[in-house]
Design a protein around this motif. Structure first.
Motif, mmCIF file in Angstrom:
data_model
loop_
_atom_site.group_PDB
_atom_site.id
_atom_site.type_symbol
_atom_site.label_atom_id
_atom_site.label_comp_id
_atom_site.label_asym_id
_atom_site.label_seq_id
_atom_site.Cartn_x
_atom_site.Cartn_y
_atom_site.Cartn_z
ATOM 1 N N PRO A 237 3.753 0.261 -6.698
ATOM 2 C CA PRO A 237 3.176 0.063 -5.970
ATOM 3 C C PRO A 237 2.576 1.552 -5.966
ATOM 4 O O PRO A 237 2.230 1.580 -4.567
ATOM 5 N N TYR A 238 2.644 2.369 -6.730
ATOM 6 C CA TYR A 238 1.791 3.551 -6.284
ATOM 7 C C TYR A 238 0.633 3.903 -7.561
ATOM 8 O O TYR A 238 0.493 3.330 -8.630
ATOM 9 N N LYS A 239 -0.884 4.685 -6.756
ATOM 10 C CA LYS A 239 -1.417 5.088 -7.359
ATOM 11 C C LYS A 239 -0.762 6.374 -7.988
ATOM 12 O O LYS A 239 -0.511 7.343 -7.379
ATOM 13 N N ILE A 240 -1.522 6.306 -9.754
ATOM 14 C CA ILE A 240 -0.828 7.474 -9.849
ATOM 15 C C ILE A 240 -1.440 9.181 -9.987
ATOM 16 O O ILE A 240 -3.101 8.610 -10.662
ATOM 17 N N PHE A 241 -1.559 9.673 -9.425
ATOM 18 C CA PHE A 241 -2.306 11.506 -9.964
ATOM 19 C C PHE A 241 -2.059 12.408 -10.644
ATOM 20 O O PHE A 241 -0.941 12.403 -9.695
ATOM 21 N N LEU A 242 -2.364 12.313 -11.962
ATOM 22 C CA LEU A 242 -1.726 13.912 -12.240
ATOM 23 C C LEU A 242 -3.403 15.240 -11.796
ATOM 24 O O LEU A 242 -4.038 15.147 -12.082
ATOM 25 N N ILE A 243 -2.303 15.984 -11.151
ATOM 26 C CA ILE A 243 -3.497 17.365 -10.732
ATOM 27 C C ILE A 243 -2.793 17.890 -11.816
ATOM 28 O O ILE A 243 -1.746 18.186 -11.962
ATOM 29 N N ASP A 244 -3.545 18.511 -11.900
ATOM 30 C CA ASP A 244 -3.853 19.579 -12.776
ATOM 31 C C ASP A 244 -4.031 21.048 -12.280
ATOM 32 O O ASP A 244 -4.716 21.359 -11.278
ATOM 33 N N SER A 245 -2.451 21.808 -12.414
ATOM 34 C CA SER A 245 -2.623 23.288 -12.308
ATOM 35 C C SER A 245 -3.475 24.051 -12.721
ATOM 36 O O SER A 245 -2.957 25.326 -11.698
ATOM 37 N N GLN A 246 -4.340 24.109 -13.646
ATOM 38 C CA GLN A 246 -5.458 25.038 -14.217
ATOM 39 C C GLN A 246 -4.289 25.991 -14.525
ATOM 40 O O GLN A 246 -4.726 27.209 -15.054
ATOM 41 N N PHE A 348 2.457 10.105 -6.177
ATOM 42 C CA PHE A 348 2.668 9.051 -5.907
ATOM 43 C C PHE A 348 2.092 8.911 -4.604
ATOM 44 O O PHE A 348 2.723 8.504 -3.410
ATOM 45 N N VAL A 349 0.647 7.879 -5.159
ATOM 46 C CA VAL A 349 0.194 7.569 -3.675
ATOM 47 C C VAL A 349 0.151 6.075 -3.786
ATOM 48 O O VAL A 349 0.455 5.180 -3.971
ATOM 49 N N PRO A 350 0.801 5.851 -2.090
ATOM 50 C CA PRO A 350 1.076 4.014 -1.909
ATOM 51 C C PRO A 350 -0.085 3.602 -2.155
ATOM 52 O O PRO A 350 -1.085 4.340 -1.821
ATOM 53 N N GLU A 351 -0.063 2.433 -2.683
ATOM 54 C CA GLU A 351 -1.099 1.058 -2.978
ATOM 55 C C GLU A 351 -1.835 1.289 -1.213
ATOM 56 O O GLU A 351 -3.383 0.722 -1.541
ATOM 57 N N PHE A 374 -6.592 10.158 -12.669
ATOM 58 C CA PHE A 374 -6.136 8.473 -12.257
ATOM 59 C C PHE A 374 -5.177 7.861 -13.359
ATOM 60 O O PHE A 374 -6.274 7.823 -13.742
ATOM 61 N N ALA A 375 -4.222 7.760 -13.646
ATOM 62 C CA ALA A 375 -3.113 7.291 -14.854
ATOM 63 C C ALA A 375 -3.380 6.260 -14.257
ATOM 64 O O ALA A 375 -2.507 5.949 -12.918
#
Ligand SMILES: Nc1ncnc2c1ncn2[C@@H]1O[C@H](COP(=O)(O)OP(=O)(O)O)[C@@H](O)[C@H]1O
Ligand SMILES: C[C@@](O)(CCOP(=O)(O)O)CC(=O)O
Length: 388
Positions: A237-246, A348-351, A374-375
């Motif tokens: 029930p989430y959009k998955i954001f993968l955030i690269d810390s660089q 985890f960004v809720p739908e 966005f995976a």
């Protein structure tokens, strides 16, 4: 297996992964919840017949998009060394034997020969191995390897396991074909998973095996070093954001740091307790997934607790803290994913999240220089690709 102009093509891909919960504690035999990503490493092997009279110098060619490079001819020497050594050889011993060979070339040659030797059968004599290698491979074929990946490398998303799994999958099928082996005793996937695990050990020292397992089998899994099971869920029930810390990370270093804390008697049982708590949090997250009603609030609390515990184990970084504070501002549950100290965070960004607010969140991350992928969950582990 397909081919043009009589070439044979063995083309397989394997996914990367994101750990939802249980990185590090999985090394200590706790459960981890892991998902395969729709980001993959692709390995295409092309087997071409050698023309009469061509030299055997070009048995093995690695094709990169722009860069064509012939692998140095260590295969035969390496084969002789491997078959004359009956004990298991660790990679650092091997490197000492071949000091002039670059690490990545040695790993690739070792992988190539390990698969060849296992499929041909360990009970053969040295002469048998060398003859079979010459007759079935080097005299007759040129093998081109083309690798590409949609996965960021060394960012905590399992690129090394995805690479080894895709490569093992293609090489295994190729050798099965060349050596006329119809089936493998343990089954194809189990064999590929085991080979990829052995090569993960070269990079990571003491990997839990989670990365190669998910790369082989895909989906959403509860992984434990002793057993695994898959969780049936159609959609998160989430959009998955993968955030690269660089920030560059090293799995070996991060796992080593956790080991130091775990073993440090001056800290009492803090290390052990933290690992136990991460195991506990993960089991609770698994329960949330197994309930008929997915309790978002409970899930997000557990993710935040998990992040705090990873921080306790010295796995954070100022950039990760910065990402966490942006996520906190937007009330989005997030944590490190993978080894930590750098690499990626998973948010985890809720739908049902407000779209305008989501855009602001993305802009804010962007303005701090963090890249987002966005995976999605991938049901598929290693799979055959269609050659074009
Ligand atoms: N597509 C690829 N081609 C060649 N080597 C790769 C590829 N993907 C990963 N690797 C190897 O794996 C290493 C990354 O391993 P690791 O730090 O564990 O990454 P990750 O955090 O993505 O699992 C790279 O330095 C490289 O040696
Ligand atoms: C920290 C750990 O749990 C996961 C490491 O993942 P990655 O190498 O950062 O993709 C180590 C392991 O399970 O082998």
């Amino acid at each position: 297996m397909e081919g043009n102009n009589k070439d044979l093509v063995f083309y397989y891909s394997a996914p990367g992964k994101a750990i939802i919960s249980g990185e590090h504690s999985v090394v200590y035999y706790k459960n981890a919840l892991v998902m395969a990503l729709d980001l993959r490493t692709y390995c295409k092997l092309t087997l071409s017949k050698k023309q009469n009279g061509s030299s055997s110098d070009h048995t093995f060619i690695i094709e990169n998009n722009q860069d064509n490079k012939t692998l140095i001819q260590i295969l035969r020497l390496l084969l002789e060394y491997l078959v004359s050594n009956k004990e298991e050889i660790d990679f650092s011993t091997l490197q000492k034997q071949f000091p002039l060979v670059e690490e990545k070339d040695l790993i690739l040659s070792y992988l190539f020969l390990s698969i060849f030797m296992q499929i041909y059968g360990r009970d053969k004599s040295i002469e048998d191995f060398i003859n079979a290698f010459d007759e079935k491979i080097s005299k007759n074929y040129i093998i081109k390897i083309n690798l590409h990946s949609t996965l960021p490398i060394s960012k905590g998303l399992g690129s090394s396991a995805s690479y080894f799994t895709a490569l093992s999958a293609s090489l295994t099928k190729m050798f099965m074909h060349l050596l006329e082996v119809q089936e493998l005793n343990e089954g194809y996937l189990k064999f590929v998973n085991q080979i990829a695990f052995n090569f993960e050990k070269i990079y990571h020292g003491t990997p839990s095996g989670i990365d190669n397992y998910i790369a082989t089998y895909g989906n959403l899994l509860v992984f434990n070093k002793n057993h695994t099971s898959s969780l049936q869920i159609d959609k998160l029930p989430y959009k998955i954001f993968l955030i690269d810390s660089q920030v560059e990370k090293s799995t070996k270093k991060a796992v080593g740091r956790v080991r130091e804390i775990y073993d440090d008697e001056s800290l009492g049982t803090i290390g052990k307790q933290t690992i136990d708590m991460i195991g506990n949090v993960t089991d609770n997250i698994i329960k949330v997934f197994n309930q008929s009603h997915f309790d978002q609030n409970q899930f997000e609390n557990l993710i935040r607790i998990n992040q705090s515990l990873l921080r306790l184990l010295d796995l954070s970084h100022s950039s990760i803290e910065d990402i966490m504070s942006i996520c906190m501002k937007y009330e989005i549950a997030a944590k490190i994913t993978g080894a930590g100290q750098g690499g990626n965070c998973i948010a985890f960004v809720p739908e049902t999240y407000n779209e305008a607010r989501e855009r602001e969140f993305i802009q804010e991350l962007d303005s701090h220089g963090y890249q987002i992928i966005f995976a999605k969950l991938s049901q598929q582990g290693v799979k055959e690709e269609t050659a074009v």
